[in-house]
Scaffold this active site. Structure first.
Site: not given
Ligand code: NAP
Length: 501
Positions: A242, A297, A333, A357, A361, A383, A444
């Site tokens: 977006l 990133k 962020d 998580g 993020a 963990v 988020l």
């Molecule tokens: P990322 O780097 O891929 O990290 C995802 C995290 O979620 C990892 O710790 C992963 O654990 C965990 N996870 C995934 N599936 C899971 C499940 N079923 N049960 C438990 N933990 C789970 O992604 P990210 O960039 O941090 O983004 C995370 C979320 O934040 C996304 O939905 C994104 O859209 C949102 N976000 C929003 C903004 C905003 O501006 N609002 C900005 C950034 C991100 P594992 O390592 O064990 O797989």
């Protein structure tokens, strides 16, 4: 401002549908492409008999399957089609677009003829030679389209703009697919006479086609020129981003000659070398900044000239400013996350904040919350990752175990994709019952605007905050870093909210 035009391409399988779509396309378009290859021969005749007077040119196309079209007609049938159609259209303003295997018996003259070539599987390695061979036709305009999954796949076709002048031709260079969208947006500013658009977001006639209203209103393609400052989102998949609609709204509101485009990229180092760094780049638009997102990133950090202290501490860059041939990295962020939280929660020092998580993020979140004085606990299914992240920022951690996750916290932040539209939609890690001791739940995830977790939190009586505010707040900071000015944040929020329904 440039002299290019938006051509809305119309394809339908029945005459009735085609004529309906034409009625919608004509007011939006400068030129309308009639994709006759979508119709059977009898339906073609019905369209020809009822074709509206458009007061703008039609482009007639009858593309065979070998060139990505829908017509199964052989060579003789296609040649006959052209003779018949040109006769029936004589009362209309029209141009023809034909392929290189047809040298049409009836000539319309070079200004009204486009010769086109589509390469869907990368079989042509030498596009300049292909372009030279297409120049043998008596056609002023040559359209070349190649598949572009990665933004840099479209560089060779873009560079045909340099060949066009010496060949006394105009070229329409198209990168088909998500990776080539930048060619569709920037082409007119760099000499392409036309860019093709779909009637709406649901009816593209070629991969990566953008709707006419987005080309006109979001990307302002006819207002751009070679001085336009170009920004873009650098992501592994840009199709859901977006950021273009958000940042382009801000640039437009500020009256800036700046545009924000999608750059879908697999390999960051190659992208920066071939498209961004002045000393090595193969395209020459005026690139000024990037918004960086998954999965780049972290990998972008070693490629930058300087990285600011906060981004280095978080270990992730989401913003790049290009200045004086140097690339500067920032992270917005953390600011974006904390600003909306403080707006509704006030001072959070001493508050217990649970972050679910350990991804990018979550890192920004742990840094921001700990810096604001919160007592942070990392909760994760892995963990080892939880322990490492907690140790790095000197906070606590706990394992996330399904079914036994009663949370006692002032603030709970979901930094996982759980709840996001698609496969995770309607999922939640916590029910209302498990959230009864939480005061504020911050998800988020911003698509959908209200996730299942937020609904559970509301019924538990907790305050809620969705991801839209963070998305906008981090975007506002990016805009300030790039331009030194404050953008129209409320407008940015409104347009993104509208897109999310
Ligand atoms: P990322 O780097 O891929 O990290 C995802 C995290 O979620 C990892 O710790 C992963 O654990 C965990 N996870 C995934 N599936 C899971 C499940 N079923 N049960 C438990 N933990 C789970 O992604 P990210 O960039 O941090 O983004 C995370 C979320 O934040 C996304 O939905 C994104 O859209 C949102 N976000 C929003 C903004 C905003 O501006 N609002 C900005 C950034 C991100 P594992 O390592 O064990 O797989």
């Amino acid at each position: 401002m440039n002299h290019g035009k938006i051509c809305v391409s119309v394809c339908a399988t029945t005459a009735g549908e085609m004529l309906d779509r034409l009625d919608q396309a004509i007011p939006l378009a400068d030129v309308v492409e009639l994709r006759f290859d979508c119709l059977s021969p009898e339906q073609i005749d019905k369209v020809l008999e009822n074709l509206p007077k458009a007061n703008k040119p039609y482009i007639v196309t009858y593309r065979p399957a070998s060139q990505g079209g829908h017509s199964a007609a052989g060579f003789a049938e296609r040649t006959a089609f052209w003779s018949r159609v040109m006769d029936k259209l004589r009362d209309h303003d029209f141009m023809i677009d034909h392929e290189e295997d047809l040298d049409l018996p009836l000539k319309l003259g070079p200004e009204r003829t486009i010769v086109s070539f589509h390469d869907f599987d990368g079989r042509v390695s030498d596009l300049p030679s292909k372009f030279a061979s297409l120049s043998r036709f008596d056609a002023t305009t040559i359209k070349v389209a190649v598949t572009a999954d990665d933004s840099s796949d479209a560089i060779p076709v873009w560079r045909l703009l340099d060949e066009a002048g010496s060949a006394k031709r105009r070229v329409i260079p198209i990168g088909m697919g998500e990776g080539g969208k930048w060619t569709r947006i920037l082409g007119l500013a760099h000499g392409a006479p036309l860019t093709y658009a779909s009637l709406d977001a649901d009816s593209p006639t070629a991969p990566g086609q953008i709707s006419a209203s987005d080309l006109e209103d979001v990307f302002r393609v006819k207002d751009l020129d070679q001085e336009t400052r170009v920004y873009g989102v650098l992501a592994g998949d840009t199709s859901y981003s977006l950021s273009p609609v958000m940042h382009n709204t801000a640039f437009k509101a500020a009256g800036m000659n700046s545009i924000f485009v999608p750059f879908q990229v697999r390999d960051v180092a190659r992208f920066l070398r071939r498209m961004i760094r002045r000393e090595s780049r193969e395209v020459s638009f005026n690139i000024c900044g990037l918004s960086v997102t998954n999965p780049h990133k972290q990998t972008i950090i070693p490629q930058l000239d300087e990285v600011d202290g906060i981004a280095r501490r978080i270990g992730a860059v989401n913003t790049v400013k290009v200045e004086d041939d140097k690339l500067y990295g920032f992270n917005t962020d953390a600011d974006g996350l904390i600003a909306p939280l403080k707006r509704i929660a006030g001072d959070i020092s001493g508050a217990c904040a649970v972050v679910v998580g350990t991804g990018g993020a979550a890192r920004a979140c742990v840094f921001a919350l700990a810096s604001a004085g919160a007592d942070v606990v990392v909760l994760a299914r892995d963990v080892e990752k939880a322990r490492r992240l907690a140790d790095e920022f000197a906070v606590r951690w706990q394992p996330l175990k399904p079914g036994i996750s009663d949370v006692a916290a002032d603030i709970l932040v979901n930094a996982t994709p759980i709840g996001t539209r698609g496969e995770h939609e309607e999922q939640t890690m916590f029910t209302a019952d498990e959230l009864r001791d939480v005061k504020l739940v911050y998800d988020l995830v911003y698509n959908p605007l209200e996730t299942r977790l937020l609904r559970e939190a509301k019924s538990a009586g907790a305050q809620t905050l969705g991801g839209l505010d963070m998305l906008v707040a981090q975007g506002v900071r990016q805009f300030e870093i790039w331009t030194g000015e404050t953008p129209a944040a409320e407008m940015m929020r409104r347009v993104v909210g509208e897109r999310l329904g």
